[in-house]
Design an enzyme around this catalytic site. Structure first.
Site, PDB file in Angstrom:
ATOM      1  N   SER A  33       0.832  -1.205   0.000  1.00 32.39           N
ATOM      2  CA  SER A  33       0.000   0.000   0.000  1.00 32.39           C
ATOM      3  C   SER A  33       0.866   1.254   0.000  1.00 32.39           C
ATOM      4  O   SER A  33       2.100   1.178   0.025  1.00 32.39           O
ATOM      5  CB  SER A  33      -0.918   0.011   1.230  1.00 32.39           C
ATOM      6  OG  SER A  33      -0.151   0.232   2.400  1.00 32.39           O
ATOM      7  N   SER A  35       1.014   3.558   2.424  1.00 31.58           N
ATOM      8  CA  SER A  35       1.108   4.153   3.762  1.00 31.58           C
ATOM      9  C   SER A  35       2.513   4.629   4.120  1.00 31.58           C
ATOM     10  O   SER A  35       2.677   5.418   5.051  1.00 31.58           O
ATOM     11  CB  SER A  35       0.624   3.164   4.818  1.00 31.58           C
ATOM     12  OG  SER A  35       1.537   2.099   4.977  1.00 31.58           O
ATOM     13  N   LYS A  88       5.715  -0.243   9.212  1.00 34.77           N
ATOM     14  CA  LYS A  88       5.588   1.143   9.668  1.00 34.77           C
ATOM     15  C   LYS A  88       6.928   1.594  10.249  1.00 34.77           C
ATOM     16  O   LYS A  88       7.855   0.817  10.386  1.00 34.77           O
ATOM     17  CB  LYS A  88       4.499   1.291  10.736  1.00 34.77           C
ATOM     18  CG  LYS A  88       3.125   0.772  10.353  1.00 34.77           C
ATOM     19  CD  LYS A  88       2.437   1.601   9.280  1.00 34.77           C
ATOM     20  CE  LYS A  88       1.090   0.997   8.900  1.00 34.77           C
ATOM     21  NZ  LYS A  88       0.441   1.740   7.793  1.00 34.77           N
ATOM     22  N   SER A 178      -2.441   6.684   6.416  1.00 40.37           N
ATOM     23  CA  SER A 178      -1.835   5.513   7.041  1.00 40.37           C
ATOM     24  C   SER A 178      -2.639   5.104   8.268  1.00 40.37           C
ATOM     25  O   SER A 178      -2.866   5.905   9.174  1.00 40.37           O
ATOM     26  CB  SER A 178      -0.391   5.817   7.462  1.00 40.37           C
ATOM     27  OG  SER A 178       0.138   4.764   8.243  1.00 40.37           O
TER      28      SER A 178
END
Length: 220
Positions: A33, A35, A88, A178
């Site tokens: 993705s 994010s 992340k 995100s």
């Protein structure tokens, strides 16, 4: 007959070696993705160092050797509460008092500085999006780029928290797009898989074009 046995033995050894490397040292991961834009793009293929934080027994995920502690600014791959793998950046570690209000970040009452690098205006279905790239200075040793949508309000509720023991507060570099600790809470140390270290390949998923400039690129 002997040659066939030797050949089969070599194949088995290669398979065992690959399984050991994947289980304990390096694991491939594809960015699914946006994010982590601008640092990581959808279609990036990365390598995750599973050894840098310690050695775990596969399947039961039990750590048997500690090596290094995860640091603020590290990009980590971990098992989310929904049992899927997420990626992340660590923004806060245990003991940190973290505040995120009006898209401004404070850690232990110190405002984290941002430097504006560029601004771009896009029109998406008659809606204007102002995308701004900032350089964020999380610590004196760690700086990286983040992205914000200047004309869109922060979708997450403003927060002010203290990070508990053996936990991390993580965020995506694409701050306004995100789903991260602002939405679902902390990442526990036991759920870490490893640290993202390098982009080894990348494909533009919209046009199916190889991004040559992202091949063998260190992740900051």
């Amino acid at each position: 007959m002997i040659k066939k046995l030797i050949k089969h033995k070599n194949i088995i050894l290669i398979i065992i070696t690959i399984l050991i490397i994947r289980s304990f040292i390096i694991e491939p991961f594809r960015i699914p993705s946006g994010s982590m834009i601008p640092t990581l793009l959808p279609g990036d293929f990365i390598l995750v160092n599973k050894f840098c934080y310690g050695i775990k027994i596969p399947i039961i995920n039990k750590k048997i050797l500690n090596i290094n502690k995860p640091q603020k600014g590290d990009i980590i791959v971990f098992i989310h509460k929904n049992k899927k793998k997420y990626i992340k950046r660590i923004i806060g570690i245990e003991g940190d008092k973290l505040e995120y209000k009006n898209k401004k970040l404070k850690i232990n009452n110190i405002k984290i500085k941002n430097k504006k690098l560029s601004k771009n205006i896009d029109i998406d279905k008659m809606f204007i999006i102002e995308t701004v790239i900032y350089k964020e200075f999380l610590t004196p040793q760690k700086e990286y780029n983040i992205q914000k949508y200047e004309n869109i309000e922060n979708y997450n509720t403003d927060i002010e928290i203290e990070i508990p023991k053996n936990s991390f507060f993580v965020m995506g570099d694409n701050r306004d797009n995100s789903e991260d600790s602002r939405a679902w809470g902390f990442v526990n140390e036991k759920d870490l898989i490893g640290k993202a270290i390098i982009i080894w390949g990348s494909i533009d998923l919209d046009n199916y074009i190889i991004r040559k400039d992202r091949i063998i690129k260190k992740i900051k």
